[in-house]
Design an enzyme around this catalytic site. Structure first.
Site, PDB file in Angstrom:
ATOM      1  N   ASP A  91       0.874  -1.163   0.000  1.00 13.74           N
ATOM      2  CA  ASP A  91       0.000   0.000   0.000  1.00 13.74           C
ATOM      3  C   ASP A  91       0.925   1.232   0.000  1.00 13.74           C
ATOM      4  O   ASP A  91       2.144   1.129   0.128  1.00 13.74           O
ATOM      5  CB  ASP A  91      -0.957  -0.028   1.203  1.00 13.74           C
ATOM      6  CG  ASP A  91      -2.201   0.809   0.938  1.00 13.74           C
ATOM      7  OD1 ASP A  91      -3.247   0.562   1.538  1.00 13.74           O
ATOM      8  OD2 ASP A  91      -2.118   1.723   0.083  1.00 13.74           O
TER       9      ASP A  91
HETATM   10  C1  GLC Z   1      -4.325   4.275  -0.364  1.00 17.25           C
HETATM   11  C2  GLC Z   1      -5.213   3.103  -0.008  1.00 17.25           C
HETATM   12  C3  GLC Z   1      -5.242   2.033  -1.057  1.00 17.25           C
HETATM   13  C4  GLC Z   1      -5.058   2.665  -2.422  1.00 17.25           C
HETATM   14  C5  GLC Z   1      -3.653   3.227  -2.486  1.00 17.25           C
HETATM   15  C6  GLC Z   1      -3.349   3.931  -3.812  1.00 17.25           C
HETATM   16  O1  GLC Z   1      -3.666   4.757   0.774  1.00 17.25           O
HETATM   17  O2  GLC Z   1      -5.003   2.470   1.238  1.00 17.25           O
HETATM   18  O3  GLC Z   1      -6.480   1.336  -0.935  1.00 17.25           O
HETATM   19  O4  GLC Z   1      -5.253   1.699  -3.450  1.00 17.25           O
HETATM   20  O5  GLC Z   1      -3.383   4.117  -1.405  1.00 17.25           O
HETATM   21  O6  GLC Z   1      -4.146   5.058  -3.935  1.00 17.25           O
END
Ligand code: GLC
Length: 743
Positions: free
Chosen positions: A285
């Site tokens: 993430d």
């Molecule tokens: C965010 C979220 C995740 C998302 C990623 C990219 O913090 O936790 O679900 O896909 O970053 O935006």
């Protein structure tokens, strides 16, 4: 940890080779190996580095110009937040200037639509309509793929039983069985039958794992649960997505039992890549690898990189851990070359499967982008999905549907004419001009002579009540009263945890003021989560829960309010009476001191200030018609471990209009080595019946239906008696039976 890693790596490699020989295109495997042989260490590391595009940079992000230089030098494997044919072409061209011309993967959070905004995922889950959910994902994929996107960071398959956590908006609710079914439907909709089609994208099962069980419902907080619960409740939707062929996984920000998921070899090596034999890749993430330092699990970024790659985190999203330290770790012998190669192989395999080496621009065709984004069928599909997502919680005295020729209707509330809020969070690009507000939708429905009296009453925050008098006056002048309240779009979603689940500000007081006129008040509630609204629940004539219904939400709500669509939604999450009850779900345990009747709650598992029951139960949702359940028949009352038993019953539409019912099958294992909840959803059927129509509905029960995860984490079905329950909600069981499982 090292032993685990080697063992898991060996398992993964064996699984990969074994499965690869069959499932993976031999040509792809050969081409991957050929490319790998030509790559330098730095180029391999580059494939594991994911950067965000210009409109999104987090703390510590490099300047965009530096990112472009890295891309040109072959030091980047994927970009997120780059969208549209023009920009993806421009950035891909830079990647093709690198020595080996390895194309980039373009990824984006296409969570509930790309250009056409569908209901938020929790709202879609309320449809219990797998075909509609699959279709929604297909349209989203078609629009995204036409716009240069290869890969979406969806579906989110986190089980959520705590509405304080704002991200329940993005998931499929509290139930493992429903969540698993929806996970599969979404993966199928996004990916289609085989990766590489020009109207589909790679999907992502996220966030692996346990994210929805954050302590205190506070986003990013620690998660602590037994392995049995993890395997019983939280992992199955991920396993279902993996079995459905989901291209990638995304790990989670949280710690799980003290270990950050991003650094968990148990999750990513032992379970995902080992036991499940998963051959896609895991993306972190946002900066979750770098955050291993913040967690206090890694002393510095280099150690974070080592922990994460060894734990099976293949790609580093905006963490700069791999780009800055992984080559040195491998060169210095601290990370085995085979660990790096396994990650790179997984990423390159997806790029080959997407056809990007054959034509890096194949998803970036301007003419197709224009045609697909203008397809009028998408709005019609969005309206259909939105209608199916709406849940009729209450309807006293047939307050709904409104007659279309009602003389005058007062439309009141801060969200009555809202547009941006109907889109909800996690959209790609807001376009209020494409959003049909609820007032718009009503205007499109009512008879020409009907008078609409509109009064906002207050804004969403509703701290200023000076508009109440005008709202009350509007109600006084109208034959029927509609109030539209709830959350703004940005009160749910990531980093939007709430300690109070009430309607924002003085919205409940606005309802009270309208109810005091003595006129029946119909209430529509918009939200990304279950809210607490006891006063409204007690005194409203009718309540329609609309979640955030998307760009066609106004039309969908009006279709239900005026009876053009008979509501069929059912709650995918339990609605508590108070925040004091959460986390809450229908899967309650009997305990050693069950409450068997309201008269005797002393020394029982009960509150002294509230019933144990929720305000609205999982699976609850009303219709404008009525359904009767009868004639429950089991093909056999006793079954062996290898047998199957058919459970059938008759469902009848006993009302005067057609309608869809979601018939639900629950079981209870009466005695077991791990105590089971009083109810477990094991099947459902959504079917449309004409007035007077009767249909035989069938479920098949086998050993797996009755199985659970025992204390040694094995899936077992223990002999004994099982209660079978069939009904229209978890608190509306219509038929009961007993099935005996023998040895
Ligand atoms: C965010 C979220 C995740 C998302 C990623 C990219 O913090 O936790 O679900 O896909 O970053 O935006």
């Amino acid at each position: 940890m090292t032993t685990n890693v080697n063992k898991a790596l060996l398992l993964a490699a064996l699984a990969s080779v074994a499965a690869g020989a069959m499932a993976q295109d031999g040509d792809v495997a050969r081409r991957v190996e050929d490319l790998m042989r030509r790559m330098t260490l730095e180029e391999k590391v580059g494939q594991l580095h994911q950067l965000s595009g210009r409109q999104m940079t987090g703390p510590g992000s490099e300047k965009f110009a530096d990112k472009l230089a890295d891309i040109r030098a072959g030091r980047v494997g994927s970009m997120l937040n780059v969208k549209g044919v023009a920009e993806t072409r421009e950035i891909q061209a830079l990647a093709l200037q690198s020595r080996l011309k390895i194309p980039l993967l373009f990824s984006l959070d296409v969570i509930h639509g790309y250009r056409t905004v569908f209901p938020v995922p929790l709202g879609e889950a309320a449809s219990w309509d797998l075909d509609a959910i699959r279709e929604s994902a297909r349209v989203a994929a078609r629009e995204a793929a036409a716009s240069g996107i290869h890969w979406t960071f969806a579906p989110m398959v986190d089980i959520g039983r705590d509405p304080r956590w704002g991200r329940v908006m993005e998931g499929a609710g509290e139930d493992t069985y429903l969540g698993s079914q929806i996970a599969v439907a979404r993966v199928q909709g996004f990916q289609g039958p085989k990766l590489g089609a020009l109207d589909r994208v790679m999907a992502t099962a996220k966030h692996f794992a346990g994210y929805g069980a954050a302590i205190a419902g506070r986003d990013y907080n620690a998660v602590d649960m037994s392995e049995q619960q993890l395997h019983e409740v939280y992992l199955p939707p991920f396993k279902a997505a993996a079995d459905a062929g989901v291209a990638t996984f995304m790990n989670a920000f949280n710690t799980l039992n003290g270990v950050p998921a991003t650094a968990s070899a148990v999750l990513q090596r032992d379970i995902l890549k080992g036991q499940w034999g998963y051959r896609g890749f895991v993306v972190s993430d946002w900066a979750s690898i770098k955050e291993l330092v913040e967690h206090g699990h890694a002393a510095d970024l280099s150690e974070a990189a080592r922990q994460a790659i060894e734990a099976g985190s293949d790609m580093d999203m905006e963490g700069y851990a791999y780009s800055r330290h992984l080559a040195a770790l491998v060169a210095g012998g601290k990370v085995k070359q085979s660990v790096l190669d396994d990650a790179v192989r997984r990423v390159l395999t997806k790029k080959f499967e997407m056809g990007l080496f054959d034509d890096p621009y194949r998803f970036s065709d301007a003419a197709r982008e224009r045609a697909v984004l203008a397809d009028p069928s998408h709005a019609r599909i969005a309206r259909d999905v939105a209608r199916k997502s709406l849940v009729l919680l209450k309807n006293e005295g047939q307050a709904l549907p409104f007659a279309k020729d009602v003389g005058s209707l007062a439309v009141i509330g801060p969200l009555a004419d809202a547009r941006r809020d109907l889109e909800g969070g996690w959209i790609v690009q807001s376009d209020p001009q494409r959003v049909v507000s609820i007032l718009d939708g009503i205007r499109g429905q009512v008879a020409p002579g009907m008078r609409l009296v509109v009064a906002k009453g207050c804004d969403v925050a509703c701290t200023d009540t000076s508009g109440f008098a005008e709202a009350v006056a509007a109600a006084g002048r109208a034959d029927a009263v509609l109030l539209v309240v709830g959350e703004s779009w940005d009160m749910s979603g990531e980093a939007k945890s709430r300690a109070d689940l009430g309607l924002p500000g003085r919205q409940a007081a606005l309802f009270d003021a309208l109810a005091a006129t003595g006129k029946p008040v119909v209430v529509v509630i918009l939200a990304g989560r279950p809210l607490v609204f006891n006063g409204v629940a007690d005194r409203a004539a009718a309540i329609l829960y609309a979640w955030f219904p998307g760009a066609q939400g106004g039309n969908a709500v009006a279709d239900v309010l005026f009876g053009d669509y008979n509501p069929s939604g059912k709650l995918p999450m339990t609605f508590p009476r108070s925040v004091g009850q959460v986390p809450i779900s229908y899967q309650q345990y009997r305990t050693g001191r069950p409450v068997v009747n309201a008269a005797n709650v002393v020394y029982r598992s009960a509150y002294i200030d509230s019933p144990n029951t929720p305000r609205y139960a999982f699976g609850h949702g009303l219709s404008y018609t009525t359904f009767a359940y009868s004639d429950l028949v089991l093909s056999e009352p006793v079954m062996g471990q290898g047998d199957k038993v058919e459970v059938s019953f008759t469902l009848a539409n006993t009302g005067r209009r057609a309608g869809e019912e979601v018939a639900q099958l629950y079981i209870r294992d009466r005695v077991s080595s791990i105590v089971r909840p009083l109810m477990e959803l094991k099947g459902f059927r959504k079917l449309k019946l004409e007035p007077g129509e009767r249909r035989t509905v069938r479920f098949v029960i086998d050993r797996d239906t009755l199985a659970f995860t025992d204390g040694k984490l094995r899936r077992v079905a223990e002999p004994g008696e099982f209660d079978l329950m069939i009904g229209s909600a978890s608190d509306a069981i219509r038929l009961r039976g007993t099935l005996t499982l023998r040895d």
